[in-house]
Design a protein around this motif. Structure first.
Motif, PDB file in Angstrom:
ATOM      1  N   GLU A  71      43.386  95.889  62.697  1.00 56.14           N
ATOM      2  CA  GLU A  71      43.027  96.396  61.370  1.00 56.14           C
ATOM      3  C   GLU A  71      43.994  95.879  60.311  1.00 56.14           C
ATOM      4  OE1 GLU A  71      41.924 100.668  59.201  1.00 56.14           O
ATOM      5  OE2 GLU A  71      42.511 100.603  61.327  1.00 56.14           O
ATOM      6  N   ALA A  72      45.292  95.887  60.640  1.00 53.36           N
ATOM      7  CA  ALA A  72      46.298  95.388  59.705  1.00 53.36           C
ATOM      8  C   ALA A  72      46.117  93.896  59.445  1.00 53.36           C
ATOM      9  CB  ALA A  72      47.695  95.678  60.241  1.00 53.36           C
ATOM     10  N   LEU A  73      45.764  93.149  60.492  1.00 49.93           N
ATOM     11  CA  LEU A  73      45.554  91.710  60.343  1.00 49.93           C
ATOM     12  C   LEU A  73      44.478  91.421  59.307  1.00 49.93           C
ATOM     13  CD1 LEU A  73      45.665  88.683  61.185  1.00 49.93           C
ATOM     14  CD2 LEU A  73      43.997  89.263  62.971  1.00 49.93           C
ATOM     15  N   VAL A  74      43.321  92.046  59.462  1.00 45.58           N
ATOM     16  CA  VAL A  74      42.213  91.769  58.548  1.00 45.58           C
ATOM     17  C   VAL A  74      42.580  92.173  57.126  1.00 45.58           C
ATOM     18  CG1 VAL A  74      39.799  92.272  58.013  1.00 45.58           C
ATOM     19  CG2 VAL A  74      40.511  91.950  60.394  1.00 45.58           C
ATOM     20  N   ALA A  75      43.223  93.330  56.973  1.00 42.22           N
ATOM     21  CA  ALA A  75      43.624  93.783  55.648  1.00 42.22           C
ATOM     22  C   ALA A  75      44.616  92.808  55.013  1.00 42.22           C
ATOM     23  CB  ALA A  75      44.229  95.180  55.730  1.00 42.22           C
ATOM     24  N   ASP A  76      45.571  92.335  55.799  1.00 37.38           N
ATOM     25  CA  ASP A  76      46.587  91.418  55.275  1.00 37.38           C
ATOM     26  C   ASP A  76      45.979  90.057  54.908  1.00 37.38           C
ATOM     27  OD1 ASP A  76      48.475  93.380  55.607  1.00 37.38           O
ATOM     28  OD2 ASP A  76      49.324  92.551  57.450  1.00 37.38           O
ATOM     29  N   GLY A  82      41.928  86.650  49.840  1.00 39.13           N
ATOM     30  CA  GLY A  82      40.795  87.121  49.055  1.00 39.13           C
ATOM     31  C   GLY A  82      39.519  87.354  49.831  1.00 39.13           C
ATOM     32  N   GLY A  83      39.498  87.062  51.119  1.00 36.36           N
ATOM     33  CA  GLY A  83      38.299  87.283  51.914  1.00 36.36           C
ATOM     34  C   GLY A  83      38.394  86.596  53.258  1.00 36.36           C
ATOM     35  N   LEU A 121      37.288  92.917  65.780  1.00 36.03           N
ATOM     36  CA  LEU A 121      37.475  91.958  64.693  1.00 36.03           C
ATOM     37  C   LEU A 121      36.154  91.658  63.991  1.00 36.03           C
ATOM     38  CD1 LEU A 121      40.133  89.647  66.308  1.00 36.03           C
ATOM     39  CD2 LEU A 121      40.280  90.553  63.983  1.00 36.03           C
ATOM     40  N   MET A 122      35.085  91.513  64.742  1.00 33.52           N
ATOM     41  CA  MET A 122      33.790  91.253  64.121  1.00 33.52           C
ATOM     42  C   MET A 122      33.378  92.401  63.210  1.00 33.52           C
ATOM     43  SD  MET A 122      31.394  89.197  66.872  1.00 33.52           S
ATOM     44  CE  MET A 122      31.432  90.430  68.156  1.00 33.52           C
ATOM     45  N   ARG A 123      33.574  93.631  63.665  1.00 30.62           N
ATOM     46  CA  ARG A 123      33.225  94.794  62.841  1.00 30.62           C
ATOM     47  C   ARG A 123      34.033  94.823  61.554  1.00 30.62           C
ATOM     48  NH1 ARG A 123      33.322  99.375  67.623  1.00 30.62           N
ATOM     49  NH2 ARG A 123      31.096  99.333  68.199  1.00 30.62           N
ATOM     50  N   LEU A 124      35.340  94.614  61.672  1.00 28.71           N
ATOM     51  CA  LEU A 124      36.205  94.676  60.499  1.00 28.71           C
ATOM     52  C   LEU A 124      35.941  93.530  59.526  1.00 28.71           C
ATOM     53  CD1 LEU A 124      39.529  95.683  62.280  1.00 28.71           C
ATOM     54  CD2 LEU A 124      38.337  97.056  60.557  1.00 28.71           C
ATOM     55  N   CYS A 125      35.606  92.373  60.069  1.00 25.56           N
ATOM     56  CA  CYS A 125      35.356  91.210  59.209  1.00 25.56           C
ATOM     57  C   CYS A 125      33.948  91.199  58.640  1.00 25.56           C
ATOM     58  CB  CYS A 125      35.600  89.917  59.992  1.00 25.56           C
ATOM     59  SG  CYS A 125      37.337  89.553  60.322  1.00 25.56           S
ATOM     60  N   HIS A 126      33.048  91.988  59.206  1.00 26.97           N
ATOM     61  CA  HIS A 126      31.645  91.920  58.794  1.00 26.97           C
ATOM     62  C   HIS A 126      31.435  92.016  57.285  1.00 26.97           C
ATOM     63  CE1 HIS A 126      27.710  93.719  57.769  1.00 26.97           C
ATOM     64  NE2 HIS A 126      27.259  92.783  58.587  1.00 26.97           N
ATOM     65  N   PRO A 127      32.018  93.007  56.582  1.00 29.83           N
ATOM     66  CA  PRO A 127      31.744  93.074  55.139  1.00 29.83           C
ATOM     67  C   PRO A 127      32.224  91.849  54.378  1.00 29.83           C
ATOM     68  CG  PRO A 127      33.467  94.631  55.776  1.00 29.83           C
ATOM     69  CD  PRO A 127      32.861  94.127  57.034  1.00 29.83           C
ATOM     70  N   ARG A 134      28.045  82.934  53.736  1.00 29.18           N
ATOM     71  CA  ARG A 134      27.970  81.827  54.700  1.00 29.18           C
ATOM     72  C   ARG A 134      28.966  82.082  55.842  1.00 29.18           C
ATOM     73  NH1 ARG A 134      30.869  77.157  50.893  1.00 29.18           N
ATOM     74  NH2 ARG A 134      32.573  78.475  50.178  1.00 29.18           N
ATOM     75  N   GLY A 135      29.039  83.341  56.257  1.00 23.90           N
ATOM     76  CA  GLY A 135      29.987  83.729  57.284  1.00 23.90           C
ATOM     77  C   GLY A 135      29.651  83.137  58.645  1.00 23.90           C
ATOM     78  N   VAL A 136      30.686  82.846  59.408  1.00 18.78           N
ATOM     79  CA  VAL A 136      30.514  82.311  60.763  1.00 18.78           C
ATOM     80  C   VAL A 136      31.520  82.987  61.692  1.00 18.78           C
ATOM     81  CG1 VAL A 136      30.515  80.269  62.244  1.00 18.78           C
ATOM     82  CG2 VAL A 136      29.823  80.060  59.849  1.00 18.78           C
ATOM     83  N   VAL A 137      31.044  83.402  62.853  1.00 20.92           N
ATOM     84  CA  VAL A 137      31.909  83.905  63.925  1.00 20.92           C
ATOM     85  C   VAL A 137      31.782  82.949  65.101  1.00 20.92           C
ATOM     86  CG1 VAL A 137      32.408  85.791  65.521  1.00 20.92           C
ATOM     87  CG2 VAL A 137      31.607  86.306  63.190  1.00 20.92           C
TER      88      VAL A 137
END
Length: 253
Positions: A71-76, A82-83, A121-127, A134-137
């Motif tokens: 969670e901290a990783l995605v927020a940071d 910026g995204g 990670l997918m859940r947190l990055c989804h928004p 043009r998101g890619v996982v």
């Protein structure tokens, strides 16, 4: 080649091996790279490589087995860049051994660092992937899931099959959000494979003969370059697939 210019990519386990190769290739394609892993010194070294080549990268300490760390990783990363446009779930602890030899603890560690970490990670990055438009996982799996003889690979294959199922589900559910979700199955000259070759020389020699191209893939030039291409517009209509990057060794048909 700047097909990924203006995009930000998180690459877990990017301090060495396949993760490093993918990070370098994505950076050469123009993406800004969030290097994630447990050993910051290794990440810093890769960041310097990328900077020396004219790219942009930052190191972020993260233990993918820990939900709070993810969670901290995605927020940071979002605060810094910026995204998030691209997520590469590469980090994975591997439990190799027979059904009777692998402990519950090691199997749980493989699951926690693999499909569970990828899911979080997918859940947190989804928004952020959705906002990108043009998101890619990219989730990493293995051709070991297609071995005819699974002896010694059952636990590894089980967690990677779980990752493939999550990949397919996310592709189906998030397509309307313009998010593509893919899995790649590489053979690469990573530290993990080198360790396996060293400790299983006879099996390794037999294994090499089963690869039609008769060589192991290079982390950046073969695996990383393919991942960068899959994230680009040329493959914009590909999602939900497992892409073999194994020199033709496994039968994915």
């Amino acid at each position: 080649m700047v097909m990924l210019e203006g995009r930000t990519a998180i690459v877990t386990g990017s301090g060495q091996g396949v993760g490093r190769g993918i990070a370098l290739a994505l950076a050469k394609a123009g993406a800004k790279i969030a290097l994630a892993g447990r050993t910051v010194e290794k990440l810093d070294a890769v960041a310097r490589e990328i900077a020396a080549a004219g790219g942009e990268a930052r190191a972020f300490a993260c233990n993918v087995k820990d939900a709070a760390s993810i969670e901290a990783l995605v927020a940071d990363v979002v605060a810094a860049f910026g995204g998030v446009d691209i997520l590469v779930n590469n980090a994975q602890e591997v439990a190799l051994g027979t059904i009777l030899s692998v402990s519950d603890t090691d199997f749980e560690a493989s699951f926690d660092s693999g499909p569970l970490a990828a899911l979080r990670l997918m859940r947190l990055c989804h928004p952020h992937l959705k906002a990108s438009g043009r998101g890619v996982v990219i989730n990493l799996t293995t051709s070991a899931t297609r071995r005819w003889d699974m002896a010694g690979f059952g636990h590894y294959g089980a967690v990677k099959r779980a990752t493939e199922s999550l990949t397919r589900a996310a592709a189906a559910e998030w397509g309307e959000d313009n998010i593509r979700v893919l899995a790649v199955a590489p053979h690469a000259d990573s530290p993990g494979l080198k360790w396996w070759i060293e400790h299983n020389p006879e099996e390794a020699a037999a294994f090499f003969k089963t690869i039609p191209l008769r060589r192991i893939g290079r982390c950046e030039e073969d695996i990383g370059a393919a991942v960068a291409a899959l994230c680009g517009p040329a493959f914009g209509y590909v999602t939900g697939a497992v892409i073999p990057l194994d020199g033709g060794q496994a039968n994915f048909a």
